[in-house]
Each structure stands twice: as structure tokens, then as C-alpha cells.
Design a protein around this motif. Structure first.
Motif: not given
Length: 114
Positions: A55-64, A81-88, A102-109
Motif C-alpha cells: 500500500v503506497a498511501q499513508p495509513v493512519r491507525l488509532w488505538h487505545a 504490516l503496512f510500509s507507511a503506517a502511523r499508529l496513534t 474522531l475530531g482529530e480524524l475529521f480535522a485531518e480529513l
């Protein structure tokens, strides 16, 4: 698959004895014929139809980190598993995303104009 879960209720109660939220959900899962857990097993064990590392696109994951249903190392393994993932790390300890997340996600979008 569903029939396998129906006979495993006691074992699931033992495995998740330290997770009150999962224990509380077991009667509801049973009432719905264990379809939810059976679906999750299918989703997690069947091929995804793509190679995560490709997957060439950046992948953003959130987890508690304090999520009682899915351990944080599982999120770390998924991100790896992803080459360009960021776990927050989600601040709220719940399995469900917090309003802050959710606010953080929508702000990024919005910033990315997606």
C-alpha cells in the motif's frame, strides 16, 4: 463457524475473565447466534485481497493502549504490516473511538481535503 462459537461460551468466559466489557457482551453475542465473532474470525483469517506492505498511501491507525477488547500489541502488529503506517495512541481507554479521536480524524480529513 457460528456453531463453533455456540459451544465455546464457557471457554470464552474463562479467556476473557479479566475483561469486564467482553464478559458483559457475551450474553448479547449468544443471543445473536455468535454471528459477530464468527464474522470477525472470517475477516481476520481470509486473504484481504491486497498486500498491506504494498500500500503506497499513508495509513493512519488509532488505538487505545488500555483497550480491554483488543490488546495494543495487536494494533502495533497491524501497523507493522503496512510500509507507511502511523499508529496513534488514543487517549480514551475505550474500544470505541473517543470524541477527541474522531475530531482529530475529521480535522485531518478536512486539512487533506478528502
Amino acid at each position: 463457524m457460528v456453531a463453533r462459537f455456540a459451544g465455546a461460551a464457557q471457554r470464552m468466559a474463562e479467556v476473557f475473565a479479566g475483561s469486564p466489557s467482553v464478559l458483559a457482551s457475551l450474553p448479547g453475542l449468544a443471543a445473536h447466534g455468535w454471528r459477530g465473532p464468527a464474522r470477525e474470525v472470517r475477516l481476520q483469517t481470509r486473504p484481504w485481497g491486497f498486500v498491506p506492505g504494498a500500500v503506497a498511501q499513508p495509513v493512519r491507525l488509532w488505538h487505545a493502549p488500555a483497550d480491554e477488547e483488543v490488546p495494543f500489541p495487536a494494533a502495533e502488529a497491524t501497523a507493522a504490516l503496512f510500509s507507511a503506517a502511523r499508529l496513534t495512541e488514543q487517549g480514551a481507554p475505550d474500544h470505541i473511538p473517543s470524541e477527541e479521536t474522531l475530531g482529530e480524524l475529521f480535522a485531518e480529513l478536512r486539512a487533506a481535503r478528502l
